[in-house]
Motif scaffolding. Structure first.
Motif, PDB file in Angstrom:
ATOM      1  N   MET A   1       0.859  -1.177   0.000  1.00 23.67           N
ATOM      2  CA  MET A   1       0.000   0.000   0.000  1.00 23.67           C
ATOM      3  C   MET A   1       0.899   1.233   0.000  1.00 23.67           C
ATOM      4  O   MET A   1       1.839   1.321   0.749  1.00 23.67           O
ATOM      5  CB  MET A   1      -0.891  -0.007   1.243  1.00 23.67           C
ATOM      6  N   GLY A   2       0.574   2.216  -0.846  1.00 24.34           N
ATOM      7  CA  GLY A   2       1.405   3.404  -0.932  1.00 24.34           C
ATOM      8  C   GLY A   2       0.981   4.483   0.035  1.00 24.34           C
ATOM      9  O   GLY A   2      -0.037   4.381   0.720  1.00 24.34           O
ATOM     10  N   ALA A   6      -2.758   5.157   2.107  1.00 21.61           N
ATOM     11  CA  ALA A   6      -2.889   5.358   3.554  1.00 21.61           C
ATOM     12  C   ALA A   6      -3.514   6.709   3.849  1.00 21.61           C
ATOM     13  O   ALA A   6      -4.331   6.837   4.752  1.00 21.61           O
ATOM     14  CB  ALA A   6      -1.529   5.260   4.230  1.00 21.61           C
ATOM     15  N   SER A  30       4.614   7.262  -5.051  1.00 23.39           N
ATOM     16  CA  SER A  30       4.821   5.841  -4.746  1.00 23.39           C
ATOM     17  C   SER A  30       6.291   5.500  -4.517  1.00 23.39           C
ATOM     18  O   SER A  30       6.593   4.479  -3.908  1.00 23.39           O
ATOM     19  CB  SER A  30       4.245   4.967  -5.854  1.00 23.39           C
ATOM     20  N   LYS A  33       9.526   5.767   0.159  1.00 25.14           N
ATOM     21  CA  LYS A  33       9.485   4.598   1.045  1.00 25.14           C
ATOM     22  C   LYS A  33      10.010   4.904   2.440  1.00 25.14           C
ATOM     23  O   LYS A  33       9.682   4.209   3.388  1.00 25.14           O
ATOM     24  CB  LYS A  33      10.300   3.444   0.446  1.00 25.14           C
ATOM     25  N   SER A  64       0.125   4.013   9.255  1.00 24.07           N
ATOM     26  CA  SER A  64      -0.319   3.759   7.881  1.00 24.07           C
ATOM     27  C   SER A  64       0.379   2.533   7.283  1.00 24.07           C
ATOM     28  O   SER A  64      -0.152   1.896   6.387  1.00 24.07           O
ATOM     29  CB  SER A  64      -0.043   4.979   6.996  1.00 24.07           C
ATOM     30  N   THR A  66       2.860   2.477   5.377  1.00 17.55           N
ATOM     31  CA  THR A  66       3.289   2.712   3.997  1.00 17.55           C
ATOM     32  C   THR A  66       4.713   3.223   3.856  1.00 17.55           C
ATOM     33  O   THR A  66       5.287   3.115   2.789  1.00 17.55           O
ATOM     34  CB  THR A  66       2.353   3.724   3.312  1.00 17.55           C
TER      35      THR A  66
END
Length: 181
Positions: A1-2, A6, A30, A33, A64, A66
């Motif tokens: 999930m990006g 979130a 995306s 990270k 989240s 993410t």
């Protein structure tokens, strides 16, 4: 999930005051990270308001699932190594330096403008920005306010939210603007 997915979930949990925000349309979020959340500048009378809001932002991002978040002590150490003196006036060079030192794709920084009671009810205003660390440019910016006594509180005796609840609402709404992209 990006990070955007979130943010969509977090945005679904929020409603209320209008938000002023900007997201660069040419950025693919995306790829983000790992993020460093820098100390927040505090303009509010409550002494620790900046750190309280920073910890809430870190918690929301971790919740989240993410992005990875750099440990706050490592962030401060990297800022000292790079020579960052004032988070409210970061240069692109300083952002790139912190990014390289921490191996992050983005940094989040901000200002707590209000954090206190207005009449009987708490009010919180926060401005946050995210800068990507390759170029040092701001890719997201948001100003969010929540709180103050609403109609139900003033006229119907409704429960007044706590300062913590109000601050968390502001953070969730602000982070939720990433879902608008």
């Amino acid at each position: 999930m990006g990070i955007l997915a979130a943010a969509a979930v977090l945005a679904g949990c929020s409603s209320g005051n209008p938000t002023s925000y900007h997201i660069r349309g040419d950025v693919d979020f995306s790829y983000i990270k790992k993020v460093a959340v820098l100390p927040f500048k505090n303009l509010a009378p409550q002494r620790n308001a900046g750190e309280i809001v920073r910890q809430m932002v870190i918690n929301e991002l971790l919740a989240s699932g993410t992005v990875d978040i750099v440990v706050p002590g490592d962030v401060v150490a990297a800022m000292n190594r790079v020579g960052v003196k004032d988070v409210s006036s970061l240069s692109a060079e300083e952002i790139r330096g912190v990014g390289k030192a921490l191996k992050v794709q983005a940094v989040i920084f901000g200002t707590v403008e209000k954090f206190g009671a207005v009449g009987l009810a708490p009010e919180v205003t926060v401005t946050m920005m995210m800068a990507e660390t390759d170029s040092g440019t701001v890719i997201w910016s948001v100003t969010q306010t929540s709180g103050g006594a609403g109609f139900a509180t003033k006229h119907l005796g409704a429960r007044v939210p706590t300062m913590s609840e109000t601050a968390m609402k502001v953070v969730r709404q602000a982070v939720g603007t990433l879902a608008q992209y």
